[in-house]
Design an enzyme around this catalytic site. Sequence first.
Site, short mmCIF file in Angstrom:
data_model
loop_
_atom_site.label_atom_id
_atom_site.label_comp_id
_atom_site.label_asym_id
_atom_site.label_seq_id
_atom_site.Cartn_x
_atom_site.Cartn_y
_atom_site.Cartn_z
N ALA A 32 44.79 51.61 34.36
CA ALA A 32 43.63 52.35 34.89
C ALA A 32 43.46 51.96 36.36
O ALA A 32 42.39 51.54 36.81
CB ALA A 32 42.36 52.08 34.08
N LEU A 33 44.56 52.12 37.08
CA LEU A 33 44.65 51.57 38.44
C LEU A 33 43.74 52.28 39.44
O LEU A 33 43.59 53.50 39.41
CB LEU A 33 46.10 51.65 38.93
CG LEU A 33 47.12 50.91 38.04
CD1 LEU A 33 48.53 51.08 38.61
CD2 LEU A 33 46.78 49.44 37.89
N GLY A 36 41.56 49.00 44.31
CA GLY A 36 41.58 47.52 44.28
C GLY A 36 42.95 47.02 43.86
O GLY A 36 43.56 46.16 44.51
N HIS A 37 43.48 47.59 42.77
CA HIS A 37 44.83 47.20 42.33
C HIS A 37 45.86 47.53 43.42
O HIS A 37 46.75 46.74 43.71
CB HIS A 37 45.24 47.98 41.08
CG HIS A 37 44.43 47.71 39.86
ND1 HIS A 37 43.59 48.63 39.32
CD2 HIS A 37 44.34 46.59 39.08
CE1 HIS A 37 43.03 48.13 38.23
NE2 HIS A 37 43.45 46.89 38.07
N GLN A 61 43.00 39.11 24.80
CA GLN A 61 41.96 38.61 25.70
C GLN A 61 40.62 39.33 25.48
O GLN A 61 39.65 39.07 26.17
CB GLN A 61 42.39 38.69 27.16
CG GLN A 61 42.43 40.09 27.77
CD GLN A 61 42.95 40.08 29.19
OE1 GLN A 61 44.14 39.86 29.41
NE2 GLN A 61 42.09 40.30 30.17
N GLY A 147 42.80 39.60 41.96
CA GLY A 147 41.63 39.97 42.74
C GLY A 147 40.50 38.96 42.61
O GLY A 147 40.33 38.34 41.56
N GLU A 148 39.74 38.84 43.69
CA GLU A 148 38.61 37.89 43.68
C GLU A 148 37.41 38.39 42.89
O GLU A 148 36.48 37.65 42.66
CB GLU A 148 38.17 37.58 45.12
CG GLU A 148 39.12 36.64 45.82
CD GLU A 148 38.62 36.19 47.18
OE1 GLU A 148 37.87 36.96 47.83
OE2 GLU A 148 39.00 35.09 47.59
N ASP A 150 37.42 39.07 39.76
CA ASP A 150 37.48 38.22 38.57
C ASP A 150 37.61 36.77 39.06
O ASP A 150 38.65 36.13 38.91
CB ASP A 150 38.67 38.62 37.70
CG ASP A 150 38.49 40.00 37.11
OD1 ASP A 150 37.63 40.15 36.24
OD2 ASP A 150 39.19 40.93 37.56
O1 PAF Z 1 42.55 40.95 35.43
C1 PAF Z 1 43.18 41.61 34.58
O2 PAF Z 1 43.34 42.82 34.68
C2 PAF Z 1 43.74 40.89 33.37
O3 PAF Z 1 42.90 39.90 32.93
C3 PAF Z 1 45.17 40.36 33.60
C4 PAF Z 1 45.20 39.28 34.66
C5 PAF Z 1 46.09 41.50 34.01
C6 PAF Z 1 45.71 39.75 32.31
O4 PAF Z 1 45.75 40.68 31.27
#
Ligand code: PAF
Length: 292
Positions: A32-33, A36-37, A61, A147-148, A150
């Site tokens: 879902a770019l 930011g990505h 996760q 990214g900062e 997170d």
């Molecule tokens: O920040 C994210 O999108 C995810 O936590 C990561 C680092 C890709 C791990 O699944």
Amino acid sequence: MKTITKVSELKEAVKAAKAEGKTIGLVPTMGALHDGHLSLIRRAKEENDFVVVSVFVNPIQFNNKEDLAKYPRTVDADCEKLASVGADVAFVPTVEEMYPEPVKETYHFGPLEEVMEGPQRPGHFSGVAVVVRRLFDLAEPNRAYFGEKDYQQLAIIRNLVEQIHYPLEIVACPIVRADDGLALSSRNMRLSPAARAIAPTIYDTLSQAAEMAEYEEVDEVKEWVMSTLASFHEVNPDQCPDGLKFEPEYFEIVNARTLQPIEDWDEAGDDGAVGCIAVWLNGVRLIDVVKF
Ligand code: PAF
């Protein structure tokens, strides 16, 4: 750009790049770019000869099944964007390909995971660490980009790299914001138009908090941020139709390196202080960060 779904093919591509003496940049994503990505990928392109971007919604996760089910998945559009910014490989594995066996390993991060996202999302950071370590093993990057936004994840990943003694550089990239200040996030696309219209209030509130920090105590700034967001719908009913409201989960002011909460601005010392927030809006959990 090559789109790879198999672990074996990724390993071959990496081996071939290394054989040519190329340096490798890894950008782990859950797809879902957004811009930011893309800023991480552009930076990775500038600093490395060969850039691998993973697109994998990592189930382990997510501690909330609904959140996992609702996580946006836009692989075709993602691959187009990746090609447009010059990624060399899009690694898009299935869950079975990433986890052929049940995952048994767990990671612990001590005080770093006892605050903020940690208590709210039990097992989350261990799940992030498992997938990130696997990606490191497969892509053998010289540098990996995060990214900062997170902010806590970034500290956890730095700690992971220390724990596993990997010789790679973790590159932290600044938050990218929409013109109205909202931090870009894959989750933003789930906001209703009314929710999207008021979402920049989070950034506005954090920006005002940064100004308040010049003259107010830590506790006062924290309380003000929480109450300003929690009461927004009462103060602005016309902007909040159908029960729309901000539900702040936490706002914590912490030492920027140790992530331990501070009670006094001086406590942050040379590390500086950051404020990290998680807010529910319209069933979507948004996070943001302010540097003090
Ligand atoms: O920040 C994210 O999108 C995810 O936590 C990561 C680092 C890709 C791990 O699944």
